[in-house]
Design a protein around this motif. Structure first.
Motif, PDB file in Angstrom:
ATOM      1  N   UNK A 103       0.572  -0.729   0.161  1.00 12.75           N
ATOM      2  CA  UNK A 103      -0.199  -0.511   0.068  1.00 12.75           C
ATOM      3  C   UNK A 103       0.844   0.792   0.050  1.00 12.75           C
ATOM      4  N   UNK A 104       0.276   2.097  -0.239  1.00  9.61           N
ATOM      5  CA  UNK A 104       0.776   3.439  -0.462  1.00  9.61           C
ATOM      6  C   UNK A 104       1.782   4.013   0.781  1.00  9.61           C
ATOM      7  N   UNK A 105       1.695   3.117   2.325  1.00 14.26           N
ATOM      8  CA  UNK A 105       1.802   3.040   3.659  1.00 14.26           C
ATOM      9  C   UNK A 105       3.789   2.412   3.574  1.00 14.26           C
ATOM     10  N   UNK A 111       4.915  -4.519   6.447  1.00 14.96           N
ATOM     11  CA  UNK A 111       4.133  -4.790   4.832  1.00 14.96           C
ATOM     12  C   UNK A 111       2.275  -5.010   4.392  1.00 14.96           C
ATOM     13  N   UNK A 112       2.232  -3.396   5.025  1.00 14.18           N
ATOM     14  CA  UNK A 112       1.054  -3.450   4.450  1.00 14.18           C
ATOM     15  C   UNK A 112       0.973  -4.129   3.329  1.00 14.18           C
ATOM     16  N   UNK A 113      -0.650  -4.147   2.948  1.00 14.10           N
ATOM     17  CA  UNK A 113      -1.130  -3.761   1.540  1.00 14.10           C
ATOM     18  C   UNK A 113      -2.818  -3.055   1.176  1.00 14.10           C
ATOM     19  N   UNK A 114      -3.102  -2.598   0.460  1.00 12.36           N
ATOM     20  CA  UNK A 114      -4.126  -2.588   0.269  1.00 12.36           C
ATOM     21  C   UNK A 114      -5.530  -2.800   0.159  1.00 12.36           C
ATOM     22  N   UNK A 135      -5.228  -0.865   6.293  1.00 10.55           N
ATOM     23  CA  UNK A 135      -5.074  -1.904   4.989  1.00 10.55           C
ATOM     24  C   UNK A 135      -4.917  -3.425   5.564  1.00 10.55           C
ATOM     25  N   UNK A 136      -4.575  -4.006   5.255  1.00 10.53           N
ATOM     26  CA  UNK A 136      -4.340  -5.722   6.346  1.00 10.53           C
ATOM     27  C   UNK A 136      -2.540  -6.098   6.042  1.00 10.53           C
ATOM     28  N   UNK A 137      -1.918  -6.333   6.985  1.00  7.58           N
ATOM     29  CA  UNK A 137      -0.569  -6.889   7.031  1.00  7.58           C
ATOM     30  C   UNK A 137      -0.835  -7.912   6.798  1.00  7.58           C
TER      31      UNK A 137
END
Length: 393
Positions: free
Chosen positions: A62-64, A352-355, A361-363
């Motif tokens: 993700x952007x994070x 390890x954030x995914x969008x 977000x999801x870890x």
């Protein structure tokens, strides 16, 4: 030429920088996502990785996760605090010290011990998420909170020590006593991964874990803390130092009893401006080391990894601000078929954030972790013993 350059309106600079960041993010999310995996090409490992698509596939951040500062910003200011659903148990150790266990009970025959990082225990979202995901996958998950961590009070003037596995070994004995027929695995994060790897190296064939996943392991604490002392890590230095002093302040009533014995000047400790200064005036004194450097070396797992006998997955990321990926000892896989190293391109330190959407977000990190744990949970004991007994080169 310089005057002409300086005369460009500021909004154009901002717009240009924004488009550049957006372009970089799109590239990182869509194209620069391959996970690099280092392992011995044995039949056992090929079979294992064929059942672990999240280890051999891609990580779309993700952007994070695109930038280290973004990840720290999200953790501290944006992420919502998860509701703790685990059951807490206080355990008194042999020397009178006290630790906390956070339980999520499911299958008592399959237990995963979770070890937390340097700045938080069962009270932190990344641990709550780990316990929740393990529980939903059918495991009984338990987080071992070190002394004084996770809003637990110290009962003796002895601080937590992330380089000494003796307290953890007492907890492992407790779990084995309660659940003698259970399969025990381990998920260890950051400094907890250092502790788990050191324990496994010390115990060798007597290690209690069937398998282990080490996430964001620092490996060499001295090298990592030397890397931390860079101007671009200022926010991390500030955050860690503030956290260390906050934690000590919580336990001053108990810790006061040992300051004279260990020659600790509490005024200098509380005035420390960096983690190194804090460790110099406090931690090394408490652990009886001549220098901070000797303490970091003694507490590191780097010299114990070659003695690990159980199947172990190490997951790190190339943009970790605290643990440069060049410190990951990936060459060990050439000699040790039981070790697998996975490197993602992005991920921050432990995020390890995914969008999912911009705020939620999801870890992702538990996806490859569960792939690995599930494989060894379901692996017959005789096949597992064959895996463990593979000869080192």
């Amino acid at each position: 030429m310089i005057k002409k350059f300086l005369s460009i309106p500021k909004w154009k600079f901002i717009a240009g920088a924004s488009f550049a960041l957006l372009g970089q993010h799109i590239y990182d999310c869509l194209y620069n996502t391959e996970i690099e995996v280092f392992y011995q090409n044995t039949q056992f490992n090929k079979e294992l990785l064929s059942k672990c698509p999240n280890i051999t596939g891609h990580f779309n951040p993700s952007i994070w996760s695109m930038n280290n500062i973004f990840g720290l910003f999200y953790v501290t200011l944006v992420e919502h605090q998860m509701v703790p659903l685990q059951k807490r148990e206080m355990v008194t150790l042999k020397d009178g010290g006290q630790v906390a266990l956070d339980w999520k009970i499911n299958d008592p025959k399959n237990i995963v011990l979770v070890l937390h990082g340097l700045t938080g225990g069962g009270d932190c979202n990344y641990i709550k998420d780990t316990l929740e995901r393990l529980h939903n996958a059918g495991y009984t998950a338990v987080c071992f909170n070190n002394r004084g961590v996770g809003f637990t009070k110290l009962s003796t003037p002895q601080y937590h020590n992330h380089g000494d596995p003796s307290d953890m070994m007492e907890i492992i004995d407790l779990i084995k006593e309660r659940y003698p027929d259970a399969t025990l695995q381990c998920v260890a994060i950051s400094i907890g991964a250092n502790l788990a790897a050191k324990y496994a190296g010390i115990m060798k064939e007597n290690c209690a874990f069937k398998s282990m996943v080490c996430i964001a392991n620092p490996f060499d604490l001295l090298a990592c803390f030397e890397n931390l002392d860079r101007w671009y890590n200022y926010l991390y230095i500030y955050y860690l130092t503030k956290h260390f002093k906050w934690l000590l302040n919580k336990h001053l009533d108990v810790m006061n009893a040992c300051f004279d014995e260990h020659n600790i000047d509490i005024k200098k400790v509380l005035e420390a401006k960096t983690p190194y200064e804090f460790d110099h005036y406090f931690t090394r004194q408490l652990q009886k080391f001549e220098s901070v450097e000797s303490m970091y070396k003694a507490n590191s797992c780097i010299n114990y990894i070659q003695d690990i006998t159980i199947p172990t997955l190490f997951i790190n990321t190339k943009n970790d601000p605290l643990i440069p990926w060049k410190f990951v000892p990936i060459k060990l896989h050439r000699h040790m078929p039981n070790l697998i190293f996975a490197l993602t391109q992005k991920g921050g330190h432990i995020e390890w954030y995914s969008e999912t959407n911009f705020v939620t977000v999801k870890r992702w990190i538990m996806d490859p972790t569960l792939d690995y744990l599930n494989y060894f949970r379901d692996l017959p004991q005789d096949t597992w013993q064959q895996y463990v007994k593979q000869p080192k080169i």
